[in-house]
Design an enzyme around this catalytic site. Structure first.
Site, mmCIF file in Angstrom:
data_model
loop_
_atom_site.group_PDB
_atom_site.id
_atom_site.type_symbol
_atom_site.label_atom_id
_atom_site.label_comp_id
_atom_site.label_asym_id
_atom_site.label_seq_id
_atom_site.Cartn_x
_atom_site.Cartn_y
_atom_site.Cartn_z
ATOM 1 N N TYR A 270 -76.081 -37.498 84.768
ATOM 2 C CA TYR A 270 -76.720 -36.436 85.545
ATOM 3 C C TYR A 270 -76.378 -36.567 87.027
ATOM 4 O O TYR A 270 -75.989 -35.595 87.684
ATOM 5 C CB TYR A 270 -78.242 -36.485 85.360
ATOM 6 C CG TYR A 270 -78.993 -35.591 86.324
ATOM 7 C CD1 TYR A 270 -79.102 -34.225 86.091
ATOM 8 C CD2 TYR A 270 -79.565 -36.124 87.483
ATOM 9 C CE1 TYR A 270 -79.768 -33.403 86.987
ATOM 10 C CE2 TYR A 270 -80.229 -35.311 88.383
ATOM 11 C CZ TYR A 270 -80.332 -33.949 88.134
ATOM 12 O OH TYR A 270 -80.980 -33.138 89.025
ATOM 13 N N SER B 199 -87.702 -21.530 83.960
ATOM 14 C CA SER B 199 -88.731 -22.512 84.288
ATOM 15 C C SER B 199 -88.388 -23.210 85.595
ATOM 16 O O SER B 199 -87.302 -23.012 86.152
ATOM 17 C CB SER B 199 -88.864 -23.564 83.173
ATOM 18 O OG SER B 199 -87.641 -24.297 83.048
ATOM 19 N N GLY B 200 -89.309 -24.020 86.084
ATOM 20 C CA GLY B 200 -89.057 -24.881 87.228
ATOM 21 C C GLY B 200 -88.582 -24.166 88.477
ATOM 22 O O GLY B 200 -89.069 -23.089 88.844
ATOM 23 N N ILE C 102 -79.431 -16.050 88.963
ATOM 24 C CA ILE C 102 -79.971 -17.407 89.010
ATOM 25 C C ILE C 102 -79.870 -18.013 87.617
ATOM 26 O O ILE C 102 -80.458 -17.504 86.662
ATOM 27 C CB ILE C 102 -81.440 -17.436 89.462
ATOM 28 C CG1 ILE C 102 -81.605 -16.754 90.816
ATOM 29 C CG2 ILE C 102 -81.954 -18.878 89.517
ATOM 30 C CD1 ILE C 102 -83.048 -16.674 91.289
ATOM 31 N N THR C 103 -79.112 -19.091 87.481
ATOM 32 C CA THR C 103 -79.036 -19.765 86.187
ATOM 33 C C THR C 103 -80.256 -20.671 86.016
ATOM 34 O O THR C 103 -80.798 -21.203 86.988
ATOM 35 C CB THR C 103 -77.745 -20.597 86.060
ATOM 36 O OG1 THR C 103 -77.789 -21.702 86.975
ATOM 37 C CG2 THR C 103 -76.516 -19.747 86.351
ATOM 38 N N GLY C 104 -80.683 -20.835 84.776
ATOM 39 C CA GLY C 104 -81.843 -21.681 84.507
ATOM 40 C C GLY C 104 -83.108 -21.132 85.129
ATOM 41 O O GLY C 104 -83.940 -21.882 85.651
ATOM 42 N N ALA C 105 -83.310 -19.825 85.041
ATOM 43 C CA ALA C 105 -84.449 -19.188 85.708
ATOM 44 C C ALA C 105 -85.672 -19.065 84.807
ATOM 45 O O ALA C 105 -86.628 -18.378 85.166
ATOM 46 C CB ALA C 105 -84.040 -17.808 86.212
ATOM 47 N N GLY D 232 -64.535 -13.139 92.517
ATOM 48 C CA GLY D 232 -64.034 -11.817 92.881
ATOM 49 C C GLY D 232 -65.143 -10.807 93.016
ATOM 50 O O GLY D 232 -65.112 -9.934 93.902
#
Length: 399
Positions: free
Chosen positions: A274, A96-97, A91-94, A209
């Site tokens: 954004y 916060s939020g 999970i990227t950006g894990a 892959g």
């Protein structure tokens, strides 16, 4: 992401080999060679196996229970269901939020090991501890999506861990709604599109892959979209509206030198940048589905988990907006969703057997029931998806 008002199991005897190296069959806890496989099915081996089964019966429940546990059989219910290995999800950006809430929701099940891919290692460790994650259920790894070199290094580091990859969640995002001038990534791209789209595009392509090799019952690649990038919604029609145009700025490199820093070639607008990046995210998901779903069996999906009005995504907005936006969403639009609830929703897209349909943009109704939502004309434009894909390949150095 959030709304802006101002702007089956595999076969138990399957073998997994990579470059001649024998890998363990996860839920069996044993390794099998070609010799073992052949001998296990020889007449002599079958005879020995029958005799062994008879001896096990004579040894009583203790021996039988041991055998059942080794094979991953649910001896308590007697249903003979095999036990899955723990899944691995990046999970990227894990830190916060939405990302942190999703990591918590998945880790607490005990069925997932979460790779928390973030820029700030210590911040992420503190965040994991703050929500009570057990160390055996997560690993923090450095990833800066605004640097293509960092993306490549992350992929190398992940592969060295020798963990399988079952699900990739592209969640991290940069939002600069009040910026008067563009900021740029390490590679010279406008920051929002360079991070939210191009960083995730390269990450997804490099890890495709690894996902393909997963033996998990449902392997998935999930890209978080946004209602603000869909002009078929009220929120998507709040100016400035998302619009990729003919991609002239993107084709020029988004560097503000020989081309505009905006995808459509227009003047810089932080909120629009954004929203444009979210359109790219949703187009990318569909192009992945078109190109690779049938071949790989990977589920490609996007989602809008609801308006997370308190998320740190709005940290660069004006103070008055940060003050008024949450109550506005709670009491006026009724669109407010807590970070905890949004995390549970994204966790559903990661793990629920009912959400395995590929090429879908998921949303939730007022009763928190998931449904297949409709994308705007631009966000579902097949020709534009192809063009965004091809230009992105050039920008990140894949062609």
């Amino acid at each position: 992401m959030a709304l802006q008002a101002s702007s089956v199991l595999p076969s138990a005897l399957s073998l997994h080999k990579e470059q001649g190296k024998l890998l363990d069959t996860g839920f069996l806890g044993v390794s099998l060679t070609d010799h073992h496989l052949k001998s296990d099915f020889s007449p002599l081996a079958l005879k020995c196996k029958r005799e062994s089964n008879q001896r096990n019966k004579s040894l009583g429940p203790i021996k039988a229970q041991t055998t059942a546990t080794t094979l991953g059989v649910n001896s308590a219910t007697g249903e003979g269901k095999k036990t899955l290995r723990k899944g691995t999800v990046i999970i990227t950006g894990a830190s916060s939020g939405l990302g942190l809430a999703t990591a918590k929701a998945l880790a607490e099940t005990g069925k997932w090991h979460v790779i928390m891919a973030c820029r700030d290692f210590l911040k992420t460790e503190r965040a994991a501890k703050s929500v009570g994650l057990s160390k055996e259920n997560y690993t923090v790894m450095h990833l800066d999506l605004s640097s293509l070199d960092s993306v490549r290094q992350f992929v190398d580091n992940f592969r060295r861990s020798e963990r399988p990859l079952d699900v990739l969640v592209c969640n991290a995002a940069v939002y600069q709604p009040t910026a008067k001038e563009p900021s740029f990534t390490a590679d010279g791209f406008e920051l929002s599109v360079g991070t939210n789209h191009l960083g995730h595009f390269l990450l997804s392509r490099l890890l495709l892959g690894d996902l393909t090799k997963s033996d998990y019952p449902s392997k998935r690649l999930i890209i978080v979209g946004s209602i603000t990038g869909n002009t078929n919604t009220l929120a998507g029609n709040v100016p400035p509206k998302a619009n990729l145009g003919d991609l002239r700025g993107m084709a020029g490199g988004l560097n503000g030198l020989n081309s505009s820093s905006m995808i459509d070639g227009g003047e810089f607008d932080g909120a629009k940048a954004y929203k444009d990046s979210k359109v790219c995210n949703m187009l990318t998901m569909q192009e992945f589905h078109k190109r690779y779903h049938e071949e790989t069996g990977i589920t490609f999906a996007s989602l809008y988990p609801g308006c997370i009005a308190t998320t740190g995504l709005f940290r660069e907005h004006i103070p008055l907006f940060r003050l008024l936006f949450p109550p506005f969403q709670k009491y006026i639009t009724k669109g407010y969703v807590s970070e905890e609830e949004s995390g549970k929703r994204l966790a559903q897209v990661v793990s629920e057997p009912s959400l395995t349909k590929s090429g879908v943009y998921w949303s939730w109704n007022n009763n928190s029931a998931s449904f297949e939502n409709q994308l705007s004309q631009e966000a579902s434009d097949e020709e534009k998806a192809r063009k965004v894909w091809e230009v992105s390949e050039k920008l990140v150095g894949l062609v």
